[in-house]
Design a protein around this motif. Structure first.
Motif, PDB file in Angstrom:
ATOM      1  N   VAL A  77     -14.642  60.672 -30.241  1.00 31.46           N
ATOM      2  CA  VAL A  77     -13.989  61.265 -29.458  1.00 31.46           C
ATOM      3  C   VAL A  77     -13.655  62.907 -29.108  1.00 31.46           C
ATOM      4  O   VAL A  77     -13.307  63.427 -28.391  1.00 31.46           O
ATOM      5  CB  VAL A  77     -12.466  61.099 -30.232  1.00 31.46           C
ATOM      6  N   ALA A  78     -14.107  63.633 -29.926  1.00 29.14           N
ATOM      7  CA  ALA A  78     -14.721  64.751 -30.420  1.00 29.14           C
ATOM      8  C   ALA A  78     -15.557  65.192 -28.499  1.00 29.14           C
ATOM      9  O   ALA A  78     -15.501  65.909 -27.846  1.00 29.14           O
ATOM     10  CB  ALA A  78     -15.562  65.224 -30.841  1.00 29.14           C
ATOM     11  N   GLU A  79     -16.448  64.161 -28.196  1.00 25.19           N
ATOM     12  CA  GLU A  79     -17.748  65.008 -27.162  1.00 25.19           C
ATOM     13  C   GLU A  79     -16.562  64.561 -25.790  1.00 25.19           C
ATOM     14  O   GLU A  79     -16.530  66.380 -25.319  1.00 25.19           O
ATOM     15  CB  GLU A  79     -18.840  63.677 -27.190  1.00 25.19           C
ATOM     16  N   THR A 114     -19.252  49.060 -34.998  1.00 27.02           N
ATOM     17  CA  THR A 114     -18.603  49.585 -35.256  1.00 27.02           C
ATOM     18  C   THR A 114     -18.433  50.714 -33.639  1.00 27.02           C
ATOM     19  O   THR A 114     -17.757  51.107 -32.716  1.00 27.02           O
ATOM     20  CB  THR A 114     -17.923  50.776 -35.813  1.00 27.02           C
ATOM     21  N   VAL A 115     -19.546  51.881 -33.044  1.00 25.55           N
ATOM     22  CA  VAL A 115     -19.715  52.377 -32.769  1.00 25.55           C
ATOM     23  C   VAL A 115     -20.055  51.517 -31.654  1.00 25.55           C
ATOM     24  O   VAL A 115     -19.785  51.558 -29.341  1.00 25.55           O
ATOM     25  CB  VAL A 115     -21.164  52.825 -32.790  1.00 25.55           C
ATOM     26  N   ARG A 116     -20.363  50.063 -30.734  1.00 29.65           N
ATOM     27  CA  ARG A 116     -21.203  48.988 -29.575  1.00 29.65           C
ATOM     28  C   ARG A 116     -19.140  49.102 -29.093  1.00 29.65           C
ATOM     29  O   ARG A 116     -19.680  49.081 -27.922  1.00 29.65           O
ATOM     30  CB  ARG A 116     -21.499  48.017 -30.889  1.00 29.65           C
ATOM     31  N   ALA A 117     -18.632  48.655 -29.817  1.00 33.07           N
ATOM     32  CA  ALA A 117     -17.102  48.171 -30.021  1.00 33.07           C
ATOM     33  C   ALA A 117     -16.099  49.409 -29.469  1.00 33.07           C
ATOM     34  O   ALA A 117     -15.485  49.741 -28.529  1.00 33.07           O
ATOM     35  CB  ALA A 117     -16.095  47.281 -30.511  1.00 33.07           C
ATOM     36  N   HIS A 118     -15.944  50.765 -29.838  1.00 33.50           N
ATOM     37  CA  HIS A 118     -15.822  52.058 -29.145  1.00 33.50           C
ATOM     38  C   HIS A 118     -16.308  52.664 -28.949  1.00 33.50           C
ATOM     39  O   HIS A 118     -15.572  54.104 -28.328  1.00 33.50           O
ATOM     40  CB  HIS A 118     -15.322  52.355 -31.075  1.00 33.50           C
ATOM     41  N   TRP A 119     -17.429  52.421 -28.277  1.00 33.10           N
ATOM     42  CA  TRP A 119     -18.165  53.582 -27.486  1.00 33.10           C
ATOM     43  C   TRP A 119     -17.386  53.925 -25.991  1.00 33.10           C
ATOM     44  O   TRP A 119     -17.054  55.163 -25.873  1.00 33.10           O
ATOM     45  CB  TRP A 119     -19.320  52.449 -27.100  1.00 33.10           C
ATOM     46  N   THR A 120     -17.068  52.866 -25.688  1.00 37.27           N
ATOM     47  CA  THR A 120     -15.676  53.552 -24.250  1.00 37.27           C
ATOM     48  C   THR A 120     -14.535  53.381 -24.538  1.00 37.27           C
ATOM     49  O   THR A 120     -14.087  54.626 -24.196  1.00 37.27           O
ATOM     50  CB  THR A 120     -15.646  52.766 -23.458  1.00 37.27           C
ATOM     51  N   PRO A 121     -13.510  52.724 -25.045  1.00 38.81           N
ATOM     52  CA  PRO A 121     -12.500  53.050 -25.492  1.00 38.81           C
ATOM     53  C   PRO A 121     -12.390  54.414 -27.003  1.00 38.81           C
ATOM     54  O   PRO A 121     -11.129  55.149 -26.066  1.00 38.81           O
ATOM     55  CB  PRO A 121     -11.765  51.901 -26.632  1.00 38.81           C
ATOM     56  N   ARG A 123     -14.173  57.183 -26.181  1.00 41.35           N
ATOM     57  CA  ARG A 123     -14.001  58.013 -25.755  1.00 41.35           C
ATOM     58  C   ARG A 123     -13.969  58.606 -24.549  1.00 41.35           C
ATOM     59  O   ARG A 123     -13.104  59.245 -23.881  1.00 41.35           O
ATOM     60  CB  ARG A 123     -15.974  58.343 -24.550  1.00 41.35           C
ATOM     61  N   GLN A 124     -12.783  57.184 -24.250  1.00 39.87           N
ATOM     62  CA  GLN A 124     -12.075  57.657 -22.877  1.00 39.87           C
ATOM     63  C   GLN A 124     -10.665  58.568 -23.845  1.00 39.87           C
ATOM     64  O   GLN A 124      -9.651  59.209 -23.454  1.00 39.87           O
ATOM     65  CB  GLN A 124     -11.128  55.531 -22.504  1.00 39.87           C
ATOM     66  N   SER A 179      -4.325  56.882 -17.226  1.00 42.30           N
ATOM     67  CA  SER A 179      -5.256  55.123 -17.259  1.00 42.30           C
ATOM     68  C   SER A 179      -6.553  55.210 -17.313  1.00 42.30           C
ATOM     69  O   SER A 179      -7.339  54.410 -17.777  1.00 42.30           O
ATOM     70  CB  SER A 179      -3.953  54.495 -15.792  1.00 42.30           C
ATOM     71  N   ALA A 180      -7.293  56.356 -16.571  1.00 47.02           N
ATOM     72  CA  ALA A 180      -8.829  56.141 -15.948  1.00 47.02           C
ATOM     73  C   ALA A 180      -9.563  57.565 -15.798  1.00 47.02           C
ATOM     74  O   ALA A 180      -9.465  57.998 -15.320  1.00 47.02           O
ATOM     75  CB  ALA A 180      -8.573  55.677 -15.141  1.00 47.02           C
ATOM     76  N   PRO A 181      -9.311  58.253 -17.062  1.00 44.24           N
ATOM     77  CA  PRO A 181     -10.221  59.348 -17.468  1.00 44.24           C
ATOM     78  C   PRO A 181     -11.322  59.486 -17.661  1.00 44.24           C
ATOM     79  O   PRO A 181     -12.617  58.421 -17.315  1.00 44.24           O
ATOM     80  CB  PRO A 181      -9.844  59.955 -18.782  1.00 44.24           C
ATOM     81  N   LYS A 182     -12.485  60.484 -16.592  1.00 45.72           N
ATOM     82  CA  LYS A 182     -13.694  60.510 -16.371  1.00 45.72           C
ATOM     83  C   LYS A 182     -13.948  60.873 -17.638  1.00 45.72           C
ATOM     84  O   LYS A 182     -14.369  61.861 -17.875  1.00 45.72           O
ATOM     85  CB  LYS A 182     -13.570  61.642 -15.219  1.00 45.72           C
ATOM     86  N   LEU A 183     -15.355  59.893 -17.819  1.00 47.84           N
ATOM     87  CA  LEU A 183     -15.888  60.406 -18.334  1.00 47.84           C
ATOM     88  C   LEU A 183     -17.542  61.069 -18.152  1.00 47.84           C
ATOM     89  O   LEU A 183     -18.143  61.418 -16.898  1.00 47.84           O
ATOM     90  CB  LEU A 183     -16.606  58.914 -19.160  1.00 47.84           C
ATOM     91  N   LYS A 184     -17.748  62.209 -19.368  1.00 47.57           N
ATOM     92  CA  LYS A 184     -19.573  62.307 -19.575  1.00 47.57           C
ATOM     93  C   LYS A 184     -20.280  61.872 -18.850  1.00 47.57           C
ATOM     94  O   LYS A 184     -20.456  60.681 -18.979  1.00 47.57           O
ATOM     95  CB  LYS A 184     -19.128  63.591 -20.426  1.00 47.57           C
TER      96      LYS A 184
END
Length: 714
Positions: A77-79, A114-121, A123-124, A179-184
């Motif tokens: 989240v913090a990233e 845990t990381v695999r499942a939550h990597w995208t949501p 960060r979003q 709804s679709a924030p831009k990720l780094k």
């Protein structure tokens, strides 16, 4: 003093025969900002909130059992939030479908997901909050949001002016949630991929960390149970009067899986249980022995008919081969041996229920407690504590079910504690397994044929919430073998189910834990038959597997493969892909005159894709090697006349500090999707060690734990 009797079955009739066969229908978290739910707080999603002092709190829905999720989840989240890491904290989330593991479809922790499942949501979630904060600052400054940037908890505008996130919470709360924030792009990460100290370490060091066994509530009773020693065992007799006569004992309660003694404290309950002198009729289970287990599994392997892989033509390959070989491998049942004994504190009151425990499955726990307590699911609170070890064991719910029943029947909050001996004999083991291999080499020394017939109990069939598919193949019984990456033209991998009786369960790396030992040992056997270097033999079968080749080559290089080791030291190598990650390990081993092997050094290379915290990766590989070494050297659950022969660490040893090898972990840079890391380090260690033993002695270890008597003879 009360003596109560009931059956769990009566409370669970509505569960279709199993406490785990449940649906999950809690509402998802709102998609708009939740500022109204917490005064003066910006909470754009269920995952985080920011307060006016610029503190960022991330909620973690996964369970912390030493694998580092209380640090990894906030880092995700913090990233994307561009938070100041020094002002980021974490809280354990409640049981709620808003925190479901996307790969599980429920709130639970396991499978290195845990990381695999939550990597995208996650960060979003961070990126959406960042965009809302920028939009709020743009409104206040009356400038285009495109002119603004974020850095370390601030929005920075033209001329270098800036606002801390805390100053923007009110305005940001009024912004729509993107709804679709831009990720780094990963090349711009400032937190992810950087070695980061764990958030929970200080509390564990200073003793303030709370584990399930630390729970205390007003009026608490402590329970221990005289448990049925085997499935189907019946209570013949017990002296309840003697138990009630023990000072501090308040209740004796009969359940269908044992007799519970409730008291004012643990020692009174323990003394009361001893006074019960419970005697059991094991029935047909009294015939169970380790020899019988082995025989049943061997027969199942010989008759394996559920085919997982069938390619090429084995008959022709055998007829045209220049060399053929066969071997049978076997591993025993294994306990999880969590350091913190299993426990659950439950308090069932009129119309509500609360449980405090270390669990790997908050979602199922909430459903089960609601059914047993007879209360609406939204009236069940699940307080997830730190777990003193999980390894899959705390995804089971036996201790939660019993604790909830005991509270309901006694009318008191009850803390149920399993002594280690209780858990050792409770079932829920890594399956024992037998595999029968056939292999063949062509005239160029290449593997032309591989046949593997597996005899193993079924986790899927016995779990209570899964079932075997129509093919009859238990995916967990064959994983690590049926899905290997070696290029072998003619193969048949088949499964034969055998059920000697003990409950089998998920164990760290599940089927990979035994099947990688089987496969990587037999590959080494074929390399020896081909008179080939074990490393080169593997590489020539992995021409289309760059990630496996890369970890093999890196581990071998760092270990000095091909160069002379110190006198008396021999090397073995193994590799595996599991849970989306690739790990190769080289073990350096010596053999004492009495046959005792000593592992001096393990060099591991890991490719787990994009990384969150390199320190956690190193720690998890070290931990997995320790866990797998304990099993290879010592681990076994054996049976005699229907009863488990092990009870504690004196007869179920784990690796001591003095036995721990030096471990070197090398992480390959990768831009691939994240893989798991809690389990992938376990599968390669046993075959790496036993392959080194072969190099040292010429003795092929085909059965675990390692028999030092066999090595002494060499």
């Amino acid at each position: 003093m009360d003596t109560l009797q009931t059956s769990r079955r009566g409370f669970l009739k509505s569960s279709a025969g199993s406490a785990l066969m449940l649906s999950f229908a809690l509402p998802l978290a709102p998609k708009r900002a939740l500022a109204e739910s917490v005064s003066n707080t910006f909470a754009p999603s269920a995952w985080l909130r920011i307060t006016p002092d610029s503190r960022v709190t991330v909620l973690c829905g996964s369970s912390e059992m030493g694998q580092g999720v209380l640090t990894a989840i906030p880092m995700l989240v913090a990233e994307e939030l561009d938070a100041d890491w020094a002002r980021v904290g974490v809280e354990q989330a409640p049981a709620d479908a808003a925190f479901n593991n996307p790969l599980f479809g429920m709130q639970g922790t396991g499978g290195s997901t845990t990381v695999r499942a939550h990597w995208t949501p996650l960060r979003q979630a961070g990126a959406a909050a960042r965009e809302m904060l920028v939009a709020a600052a743009a409104e206040l400054w009356k400038v285009d949001a495109a002119m603004l940037r974020t850095e370390r908890g601030h929005v920075i505008g033209p001329g270098g002016k800036k606002l801390a996130y805390g100053a923007l919470v009110e305005h940001a709360s009024r912004q729509p949630v993107p709804s679709a924030p831009k990720l780094k792009d990963s090349k711009n990460f400032k937190i992810l991929g950087k070695p980061t100290r764990r958030i929970d370490s200080a509390a564990k060091v200073n003793g303030t960390a709370q584990f399930g066994i630390d729970t205390h509530v007003e009026g608490l009773l402590v329970a221990v149970m005289a448990r049925a020693p085997a499935a189907g065992a019946k209570l013949k007799s017990s002296d309840e009067a003697a138990a009630r006569a023990v000072k501090g004992v308040s209740h004796v309660i009969n359940l269908d899986n044992g007799v519970a003694v409730l008291a004012s404290g643990f020692w009174a309950a323990k003394k009361g249980r001893a006074a019960l002198n419970a005697q059991w009729d094991l029935g047909a289970g009294a015939e169970l022995s380790t020899a019988k287990v082995s025989s049943m599994l061997s027969e199942a392997a010989s008759n394996a008919g559920a085919v997982a892989v069938d390619s090429g033509n084995l008959k022709d390959a055998a007829a045209n081969s220049s060399a053929q070989l066969s071997a049978t491998y076997e591993v025993p049942y294994l306990a999880h041996a969590c350091m913190e004994p299993l426990n659950c504190t439950a308090w069932v009151r009129e119309g509500a229920a609360t449980v405090w425990l270390g669990t790997q499955g908050q979602g199922p726990t909430q459903q089960i407690v609601a059914q047993i307590a007879g209360v609406p699911i939204d009236k069940v609170q699940v307080h997830t504590s730190l777990l003193g070890g999980g390894f899959g064991r705390r995804f089971a719910h036996d201790f939660t079910i019993s604790a909830t029943l005991l509270s309901k029947l006694s009318g008191h909050p009850v803390k149920l504690i399993y002594e280690r001996e209780d858990d050792m004999a409770a079932g829920f083991y890594r399956p024992a397994s037998v595999v029968k291999f056939e292999g063949a080499l062509d005239d160029k020394g290449r593997v032309s044929l591989l046949r593997a017939d597996i005899g193993c109990p079924s986790i899927m069939a016995g779990s209570g919430f899964m079932k075997l598919p129509a093919s009859g193949v238990d995916a967990m019984a064959v994983e690590g073998l049926a899905d290997h990456h070696y290029e072998i033209p003619n193969q048949r991998i088949a499964y034969g189910q055998a059920e000697p009786g003990p409950q089998v369960w998920f164990w760290r790396s599940v089927g990979h834990s035994q099947n990688v030992f089987f496969l990587e040992s037999f590959v080494d056997e074929m390399a020896a038959a081909a008179k080939a270097d074990p490393l080169q033999f593997r590489l020539q079968m992995l021409s289309k597997q760059p990630r496996l080749r890369a970890v093999l080559e890196l581990a071998a290089s760092k270990a000095g493969w091909g160069k002379s080791a110190a006198k008396g030291i021999f090397r073995g190598i193994a590799v595996a892909e599991s849970f989306g990650s690739y790990v190769a390990e080289v073990a350096e081993v010596s053999i004492a005159k009495d046959g005792t092997p000593k592992v001096h050094r393990v060099v591991a290379a890991v490719d787990c894709g994009l990384t969150v915290n390199p320190l956690t990766i190193t720690h998890q590989i070290e931990s997995a090697i320790c866990y797998g070494l304990s099993a290879a050297l010592y681990g076994q659950i054996t049976y005699k006349e229907g009863r488990v022969e092990q009870g504690n660490f004196h007869d179920y040893p784990v690796l001591r500090m003095s036995e721990m090898p030096k471990v070197e972990v090398h992480i390959l840079p990768s831009s691939e999707a994240p893989g798991g890391i809690g389990e992938p380090g376990t599968p390669p260690i046993a075959p790496a060690v036993t392959n080194a033993i072969f190099a040292a002695t010429g003795v092929r270890v085909r059965k675990l734990p390692i028999d030092i008597g066999l090595l002494k003879k060499a």
